[in-house]
Each structure stands twice: as structure tokens, then as C-alpha cells.
Design an enzyme around this catalytic site. Sequence first.
Site, PDB file in Angstrom:
ATOM      1  N   HIS B 142       2.118  -7.416 -35.137  1.00  0.00           N
ATOM      2  CA  HIS B 142       1.919  -7.593 -36.580  1.00  0.00           C
ATOM      3  C   HIS B 142       0.425  -7.566 -36.910  1.00  0.00           C
ATOM      4  O   HIS B 142      -0.001  -6.873 -37.844  1.00  0.00           O
ATOM      5  CB  HIS B 142       2.535  -8.914 -37.042  1.00  0.00           C
ATOM      6  N   GLN B 246      -2.767 -12.030 -52.351  1.00  0.00           N
ATOM      7  CA  GLN B 246      -3.489 -12.249 -51.094  1.00  0.00           C
ATOM      8  C   GLN B 246      -4.723 -11.354 -50.979  1.00  0.00           C
ATOM      9  O   GLN B 246      -5.806 -11.808 -50.601  1.00  0.00           O
ATOM     10  CB  GLN B 246      -2.531 -11.994 -49.922  1.00  0.00           C
TER      11      GLN B 246
END
Lengths: 435, 435
Positions: B142, B246
Site C-alpha cells: 500500500h 487529505q
Amino acid sequence: MTFPLDSTHDPDLRSWVEGADDHSDFPIQNLPLGMFSPEDRSPRAAMAIGDYVLDLVAAADAGLIGGDAARIVRETGEQLNLLLAAGAPVRVELRQQVSRLLAVGSEHEAAARACLFAHTDVTMHLPAQIGDYTDFYVGVHHATNIGKLFRPDNPLLPNYKHVPIGYHGRASSIRPSGAPLKRPVGQQKGEEGPVFGPSKRLDYELEMGVWISQGNALGDPIDIASASEHIAGLSLFNDWSARDIQAWEYQPLGPFLSKSFLSTVSPWIVTAEALAPFRIAQPARPEGDPAPLPYLIDETDQASGAFAITLEVYLSSAKMRNQGLTDLKLSSGPASNMYWTVAQMVTHHTVNGCNLLPGDLLGTGTISAPDRSGYGSLMELSSGGKEPIDLPGGETRTFLEDGDRISLRGTLSAPGFRSIGFGACVGDVTPAREY
Amino acid sequence: MTFPLDSTHDPDLRSWVEGADDHSDFPIQNLPLGMFSPEDRSPRAAMAIGDYVLDLVAAADAGLIGGDAARIVRETGEQLNLLLAAGAPVRVELRQQVSRLLAVGSEHEAAARACLFAHTDVTMHLPAQIGDYTDFYVGVHHATNIGKLFRPDNPLLPNYKHVPIGYHGRASSIRPSGAPLKRPVGQQKGEEGPVFGPSKRLDYELEMGVWISQGNALGDPIDIASASEHIAGLSLFNDWSARDIQAWEYQPLGPFLSKSFLSTVSPWIVTAEALAPFRIAQPARPEGDPAPLPYLIDETDQASGAFAITLEVYLSSAKMRNQGLTDLKLSSGPASNMYWTVAQMVTHHTVNGCNLLPGDLLGTGTISAPDRSGYGSLMELSSGGKEPIDLPGGETRTFLEDGDRISLRGTLSAPGFRSIGFGACVGDVTPAREY
């Protein structure tokens, strides 16, 4: 919302408690909230008056305070969270009753005297169980100074003037004034890969702590017009930082172990009511800065959302104390050097639906002045460790040495009002563990 | 430490509870811990068995379990923290007693039956009061996939293979499976300055949650050899993320409002004892990767610090559910795609002296496989929103739409043992508030 003044703010009000009128931090106009333990007993709610602590549970049990305030004081147990959750009406009721009780001319002086403990005889605790702690970054001069060390031409990132930047901090390692700071151990960047050992760039950070009173439900933001109602009061806050651990760990997700070893808070909550006379206008943004987005703007908040607080930091080394030398004042500056108000911090925090809880703590981030006399960290004062500071007695410092003691002070002053303060926010650096 | 197996792990063990033997997640070999409410009653400790919930307080009151386990179950109140703080000995004692009680041949079947509630008739709560929540970033694939979106030639930062990267998260907004996700509102980057509105890039993150049992004192780290003793068990964890919020907010201090609107955890703690048969070796680091610093290395942890868990993510849209279409499996992959073990996370977290408390929750960070079949977020599956995914029924997705439901599943399997699972970790996206 408005911030009403009443007889408790009268600068001529005097207390029968010896020395209270002369106390720089805790005259009868302050009456901050905290949690203390008398010797060998469990923590209980208190207010500070001069060099004494008024046991609110004992005062309630003796019938010296009554109504909802007395009921909630008795129910609140070993943390103030329940009292904080009750909000301004109960705090005001409590403040007014205690003010009358401790004022010259009180009918209950003798009974109230039995509820006083000398501050030197008690242990202070954290005032509340802190569910979550969030640290902001609203000290614009600190952000600029730190940014300059990395990006001289472009110190502030593009989001800074739009977003009240904040991040989640560690709640479990927050301690009241006086808790020792064990020098943290951890990974730092070496010449060939990481090295492991005690931090060599240990720093303090001068901040204010904001205590949350009533919270909000998950999914229901607190709008800027009512944000102040959710603030119980302020404390001093030292967000100790290990700069070498921070530099190596903080990309891409922010500070972690460089902060979580300890944070120190002054144990008395100077309440929103005590702060009322010291509200001032939020300083105008510099020419050319963008206006905040509408959700962060409220006329009353702009007119009275900042506070007339002078913040000071003092350092003493073990050698200085042994030689009887006076603490060195490292800095002095106004708390209004914040780019955002505490109400804007609360509203931004919840705009996504995040729920605050009673007893949550928000840090402002380091508050520095534009000039060196008000820099709020050694990182700034020593220009990233390149310019040592001279201490009395011949020592120098770039970062903190074992035995150093950092003391924060904050004083609220306004024309026509009695000045008040926050009490002590002190910590001593002790050696790292064996590793 | 070692992870002993006993009669409770016997794959041939059968329960008299109807359907338990056929239950994919909660056969008698699992017995996870949680907190539930029967209708109109306060939360209480429980274990899951098949489609039922065993009321541990009722079982203790009826004398069906005894000793320290029964005493602590009765004292533990509305959160499991006290039971977690008691550590492995009490968990083992409880597990062994409940295993005997629910096994075919139990002498107390009739009495125990009175302590069972159908899962469909009860409300599940968070198992513990979460003091602090920390999210790690140990899913190396990830981290690589996300890094590639920003830095194609150099996806992992220089610290990644030395530091178990983590950051503090928001504890107050963690909810058990089933809590609705109200689409968050906030600042995002626009063409000319920030814009304000509902997130348009709402995502899930497939993670594991690690529950802390005994904590450590401030200043006293947990060494790697004993770190496992501080882990009570695991759950599934969905760290919902608003990618647009974000991207605009996260520099320089990390994710904040992009995560704090909700995190969803499966409400059953699959205990360290239930996990014992599924321990596997931590995968070897790729050739050329640096060795961890010594404080993170323990032979037993390297030999058995990972878990044989298959993690899956499913999506259904409102339209799919209306049409009776089966959920789309978005990914499937092993939990061993973690660059650090959960023990290494615990030890690193405390190496600076930071104190963990019973009931604290650690997230692993998103766990992705190296290939697309095991990507743990839409950010990866849609290549940052550029490649839509086809849904059954003709819809497509880059990020989550209102009405979408994300379900995580986790299954533990090992040769010679009965497979167990975590139960549901589900959340439905609901529309943003008016703003």
C-alpha cells in the site's frame, strides 16, 4: 455568544484567605478549576485561591455551595469531565457561590477555612480524563521560523493560511506540572542509515491548552458562532519535542514518537468566565493574506476571540540552581500571535463531523513572536542548534541538557481588571534510561 | 514468549449450540470477546458462539464460570478494559471454562442456554473504551502504491524500511460495525484556492486492529521479546478516508480531518489464544533491504509473529442491493503483507517511553497485496480515481457513492485446525449534511 462580566470580576473584590490578594496568579477574580489529592485521599474537585486549594466536595458536603453546582461537584468523582460537560451555567453558578464564600465579609469564613489545604500539602492531578488530545499549529511566527529552516524562500506551505493545521496527539502521556521528563530514546538519522540512542536535540514548545466542555455528537459540527460555548477554559501547555527523532520519523504521516514521551500541562483550568475580561480582537491578517472560508468567520469571534495573555519561558540548569542563580528568561510574548482563534480551532476540528468530548484537550501549537525575544522553542532560539544561548554561570545551550528545568508562565492583564495567571507549568529533564 | 495450544484448539471439538459447528467465523475454537446489550439493558461482556452471544456476566452469576475469570467479568462493567488489563492468564482461564461449557457433553447445557442471546436480537458495542488509537503504515505494498502516485521513481521514503511509521489517530470517532458513515464535509484544493463541500473522493482502507491488554508505565518501554504479551487480540478495521481533504490538509503534520469523521472496527476481539494456531513466520525481507535495528528483532517474533489471515473486501451499491445482486469482491489477499509484525509495532510505539493502556487500539495501516487482486483501497484500485471499476448492474466506481456498503472479512486458516473469522466489519455511506 457574549462573555458577561459580573461581581466576581470586580477588581476591588478582596478575599479573607491570607495572601490571596497579593497572589499574582490566583486572586479571588480567578478561581480556576482543578483536581487535587489531600494526603492519602482520592482526587477531588478544587478551586485555587492564593496559595491554597479549596476542596469543592468538602464545601458542598458542608452546605457552603448548593444547587446544581454542588450536586455535580459531588457526582464528578476523580475527574472534572462531568463538571466540564455541564457547561457554562453550572461553572458560573459555582464561581459566583465560591466568590461570595471566599470574599471579605463572607458569613461562612470559619466553615470554609476547614475546606482549605495549602498548595504545598497536596498533589495536583490532570483536571480531566483526556479522551483525545489534538495539537494545532496556529502560531504563525513559529510555523514561519520552522519553515525557514527547511525552505528559506517559502516557509509557509500553501494550505497554512486557509486551514487551521492540526494533528492528533498522544493523550496517555500528558502529565500535570512537575512530572519529570525522562529523555526519550529512539531512532535518528545517521550518516549511514539510522542510529539509535537518547535524543540529542530535546526541546520544549510553549503552547496554550484548550479544555473542551460540552462535546458534539458524531456527524454534527460545532458552528463558529457557538464554538466558544464548548470551551471550558485554558491552561499552559509544554509540548516537549525530540527534534532529531522528529526529523527522521515525521514523513509522511506527521510527528509520533518525537512528541509522545511526555506533554506537560498546568493543572488549573482558567475558566472561560475568568478569561472574560481579557478578551481582545483577533489581530487583523497581514495585507494580502486570504480571508478565511465562511465557516470559520464570526463577527463576535473576530472582535473578542483572542486573549490578552503574556507568555514567558524560563530555564534553569542544575548548575544554576546549585549556584543559587536566577532562572534565565528565554522569551516573553503575547498569546495573540495566533493565526486562528481557539473558536476557529474547535469549529475546524468538527467540520467533518468529528466529535469532541468533555475533557478533550486542544494544544495551540507553539506560540512565537515575530522577533527573537518571543521565540517559543530552542529550535528557534538556537537557529536549529547552530547558535548556542549563553546561560548565567557560563554554560551554553542549543538543546536541553539533563537537569534543565523549563517553566512556563502566563499572565492575563487588562485595564481596569485584576491580573490573573495560570500557575506553574514546570518540568525537569532527567537522564535517559539504560538502552 | 510461546503461544501454547490446548484442548480448546482441538479441531474435532463440537458445540451443542445449534449451528455453531457450521459457522464460518465463530465455531467453538474461536470464542472472541466483545460487549453487547440485550434489549433495554446495559452493556456487558460476552463471547460469540455461532449465531449466538454468551452473556458472560449471567454465566458468572449462575456459577457456570468461576475463579478470577468470573470475578473480573463481573467487575469489568460496560467496557472490557479491566479484563484486557488482566492479561493472558485470565483470558486463558475464561476461554477454557467457556469451551467446556459450550462443548458437546457439557453438564451445564441447560443452564448455559439461558445465557445465550441470538446475535440478531442484541446491540454490539465497542469492546473497550479506547484511550488512544494509533494508526501504523506497515502495509508495504500500500505504501508503495500510494507513494507511486506522488513519486513514481521513488515511492518509499528513506525511513520506511527502518521505522514502523505510525501516527496518532482520533479515538472518539471509532464505532463498531454497522455505524453509518455520513459523508464528511471540508476544505479541498480548488483551482484557485480551497473549496468547501462534501468529499468527492471518499475511500475505505482495509486494516487490522490490534487491541492492547496490559499497558506499560510512562518511561518504561516494552521490549520486543515480551511485546506479544501486551496484545489481547485482533479485529478488522476500516479506516475510512477522504482523499481530497487529505491531500489539502496533510502537510506538514499528517492526516487529520480526512480520517477523524469515522473509523469502523469489527466488535469482536479474536484473542491471542484463538490466534495461536494461525501464527506463521514473518515473511523474509526482500534481498537488499536493511535489517531492522536490534530493538525490533526477536527470534520468536520473526518465526511466529505474522498471521495466516485472508482479508477480503466487498462492495455493494444501493442499486445492487435493490436488484438483488451479489456483493462485488474488490480484493482478497493475505494479512502477511505487512513489513513489520504487530509486536514490532508495540515495541516501536513504546521505545521512547510512551505508555500504552489496556484497551488502546493500534491500526496496521492499509494492507494491500503486490498485485491488483489484493489492493486494500479504492485509491489503489482506481489508480487515484483515473480508472473506474465496473460494478454488477452497469454502474462504475472510482470513489464511494452515497448508498455504497463496504464489508471487510477476515478468515484464519491453518492445516489441521478449524478455520475461524472476525465477524462483520460493515459500513454504509450516507449523504453529507446540509452545509
